[in-house]
Design a protein around this motif. Structure first.
Motif, short mmCIF file in Angstrom:
data_model
loop_
_atom_site.label_atom_id
_atom_site.label_comp_id
_atom_site.label_asym_id
_atom_site.label_seq_id
_atom_site.Cartn_x
_atom_site.Cartn_y
_atom_site.Cartn_z
N GLN A 27 21.20 -1.55 -16.37
CA GLN A 27 20.05 -0.86 -15.80
C GLN A 27 19.94 0.61 -16.23
OE1 GLN A 27 18.43 -3.99 -14.65
NE2 GLN A 27 17.44 -2.14 -13.93
N GLU B 246 12.57 -0.04 -11.82
CA GLU B 246 13.38 -1.11 -11.24
C GLU B 246 14.40 -0.59 -10.23
OE1 GLU B 246 15.10 -3.48 -14.35
OE2 GLU B 246 13.27 -3.41 -15.55
N ASN C 254 8.28 -7.35 -14.50
CA ASN C 254 9.48 -7.80 -15.22
C ASN C 254 9.79 -9.29 -15.13
OD1 ASN C 254 10.74 -5.13 -16.13
ND2 ASN C 254 10.41 -4.73 -13.96
N ASN D 83 10.36 -4.29 -8.63
CA ASN D 83 9.30 -4.23 -9.64
C ASN D 83 9.15 -5.56 -10.39
OD1 ASN D 83 7.19 -3.01 -11.02
ND2 ASN D 83 8.51 -2.00 -12.52
N TRP D 84 9.22 -6.63 -9.63
CA TRP D 84 9.18 -7.97 -10.22
C TRP D 84 7.88 -8.26 -10.95
CZ3 TRP D 84 5.28 -11.08 -8.45
CH2 TRP D 84 4.68 -10.72 -7.23
#
Length: 615
Positions: free
Chosen positions: A183, A350, A315, A311-312
């Motif tokens: 990340q 994210e 992504n 933040n799906w």
């Protein structure tokens, strides 16, 4: 009327003094000889000790000329020495309570098989774990943060699996750690700067952190220069040798997992908890894992979640997961956070950050919406199952008070009387006793340095205190060059681990009748105060000492402080363990029954022909 002394007596005393001085010089010379590193790479403790030894000063420290109290003579003890043989070379990375073959016999649900499962008595190894051939002393900090000798953990799978994520690279005879992560591909520093825009990392109020599913612990490694110490954990070989790499780098880490059993830390321990793509199902299990983080998170502390499902919408394709599944997972997390009385402070990209409220006055609706834990002791966690309940806040007098007590910024909190002491939460421990203990360990540490003059030189990075008490040994030795794993034995009469965390130190509960959750060769210095008196008649001294040998690096040092009888029992056992020892009196003199045993583990490695090879 006084009589003139006999000149012959004077000469005899002078000769005896010279003999003792020469003997001490010879001791340090021999210590340097056996400690000499092979391959031209490992640095030598004993060489430094020899250089700094002052052979012009007569020291009356050798207890073997003073012990009595019914202890058998040294000659008698030598007759009874049992030589403990080396294990086969296939055990170089043996982790008894996280053995892969044993793990596969346990259920896979809720990661149960990845938890601690220790061997029964009849399956314990009664041999010494060898180092791999070519093993060398790790680089000193801070170089060790970025480089690890390949021979010490010769596993390349992560260099392939995480090649594009900047975790680890193989370069010649070393691994290099660029500081990246899944990340934070641009580096841990940039990522921490992002967190620091929300979390007060720079002012000392955030000192202790928990990194769940830590990988190779780069987040924790880069927090050190910001005066934050992270306790990192990850499962045994979910990715090969990740915790081993962390410890080789000089970063606190244990083998562990969020599964069915509570984490081995007291309530209200950490100022910050963190998950960066840690693969923990936070949205599942009725929020049980978030409830466990809430238990160990201090009121006012922060929880960082970086990666799925945050933040799906942007992504889900790259994560190759259904939108509906990710959406539901994030909804579950958000709802659980509200029930826990966490305030969402930040979400960008994210990464999301929540802050736990400082007391229950902000959570008036919570009690009617969640099940509150009934246990009166939220710190009773050793092998206790995780519960679907929320740990209550300690009571406060005012609506603005921090539940459990407000802490000073670090390093002020290190020597300030902790709230658990001032609040009378540890029976028998008063503010006066705390301050007295702090002063006493400064005195003990100064005495240790007179025997081993390189204790604070940077040679010892990973330090363990096996029976930490109030954490005063760790406080006395506190330095950017080292960190201390403060262990609270589960059978201690007083549980002071919460006090240790309030000082801005880290630690863990453990029962020394079992193996510790770490790889072999992960500590440079091990300190044991009163440990063997505590475990007398509980389990085998030999098993405890073999475990100490397992987790101690070649050429690592052990300091054992205990009463004379237990010290002599220990000395007899370690005489057959490839340890070189020096036994000394208490700093207040030979009449004090407490003695100290210094030991250095010899350098030796696995050998295909005879299981071991020594320098």
């Amino acid at each position: 009327m006084a009589t003139k002394g006999n000149p012959g007596d004077t000469r005899t005393r002078r000769s005896l003094s010279i003999f003792i001085v020469v003997g001490l010089c010879c001791f340090f010379y021999l210590l340097g000889a056996w400690q000499k590193s092979g391959f031209g790479k490992g640095d030598s403790i004993a060489q430094e000790v020899t250089k700094s030894a002052d052979c012009s000063v007569l020291s009356n420290l050798n207890v073997e000329t003073h012990h009595g109290n019914g202890v058998k003579s040294t000659k008698y003890l030598e007759v009874e020495i049992k030589v403990i043989q080396p294990c086969d070379e296939r055990f170089v990375d043996y982790t008894p309570c996280h053995d892969q073959m044993r793990a596969m016999t346990f259920p896979r649900e809720s990661m149960n098989y990845r938890e601690r499962h220790c061997p029964p008595e009849n399956e314990k190894l009664h041999c010494l774990i060898p180092a791999p051939k070519g093993y060398v002393t790790p680089f000193p900090w801070p170089k060790s943060r970025d480089f690890v000798p390949f021979a010490n953990a010769p596993y390349k799978s992560l260099t392939v699996e995480k090649a594009i994520q900047n975790w680890i690279q193989y370069e010649g005879d070393v691994f290099r750690f660029p500081g990246g992560g899944t990340q934070f591909p641009h580096g841990a520093d940039a990522y921490i700067d992002q967190l620091a825009s929300v979390i007060p990392i720079s002012n000392g109020m955030v000192r202790t952190a928990l990194d769940t599913g830590c990988g190779v612990a780069s987040w924790g490694a880069y927090l050190f220069k910001r005066n934050v110490i992270a306790m990192s954990f990850a499962p045994r070989d979910s990715h090969e040798a990740q915790v081993q790499f962390a410890l080789e780098r000089g970063v606190p880490a244990i083998i562990g997992v969020l599964g069915t059993i509570k984490l081995p830390y007291p309530s209200r321990s950490f100022d910050m908890a963190h998950c960066s793509r840690c693969l923990i199902p936070w949205g599942g299990n009725s929020g049980k894992y978030m409830m466990e983080v809430d238990r160990v998170l201090r009121p006012g502390g922060y929880w960082v979640l970086s990666g799925p499902p945050i933040n799906w919408k942007a992504n889900y394709k790259s994560w190759q997961r259904p939108k509906a599944e990710l959406e539901q997972e994030q909804r579950n997390i958000e709802e659980t956070a509200k029930l826990l009385c966490w305030e969402k402070k930040y979400e960008k990209g994210e990464t999301a950050i929540w802050r736990k409220r400082v007391n229950k006055s902000y959570c008036k609706e919570r009690d009617s919406r969640v099940t509150m834990c009934k246990s009166k002791n939220a710190d009773d966690v050793w092998y206790k199952e995780m519960e679907d309940c929320v740990t209550p806040y300690p009571e406060t007098k005012n609506t603005d008070d921090v539940s459990g007590g407000e802490l000073k910024p670090f390093p002020e909190r290190l020597n300030d009387v902790p709230p658990r002491v001032t609040g009378g939460l540890v029976p028998g421990i008063s503010a006066e006793l705390f301050l007295k203990d702090n002063k006493l360990w400064q005195k003990h540490l100064n005495a240790y340095k007179r025997v081993n003059k390189i204790i604070d030189s940077g040679r010892y990075r990973n330090i363990m205190d096996m029976n930490a008490g109030l954490g005063s040994f760790a406080a006395a030795i506190e330095s950017p060059k080292s960190w201390v794993m403060n262990v609270m034995p589960t059978m201690s009469k007083k549980d002071t681990l919460g006090v240790i965390f309030e000082r801005g130190l880290i630690g863990i509960y453990h029962d020394w009748c079992e193996a510790f959750s770490t790889y072999p060769r992960t500590y440079d210095l091990i300190h044991a105060n009163g440990l063997f008196s505590l475990y007398k008649d509980k389990c085998s001294y030999e098993d405890i000492l073999i475990e100490m040998d397992r987790i101690l690096r070649p050429e690592g040092t052990v300091i054992i402080r205990d009463n004379e009888r237990e010290i002599m029992k220990v000395k007899r056992i370690v005489s057959g363990m490839r340890w070189d020892t020096k036994m000394v009196d208490h700093e207040d003199g030979p009449l004090v029954p407490e003695k100290i045993l210094f030991a250095v583990k010899q350098y030796w490695v696995a050998d295909k022909n005879n299981s071991s090879s020594s320098r």
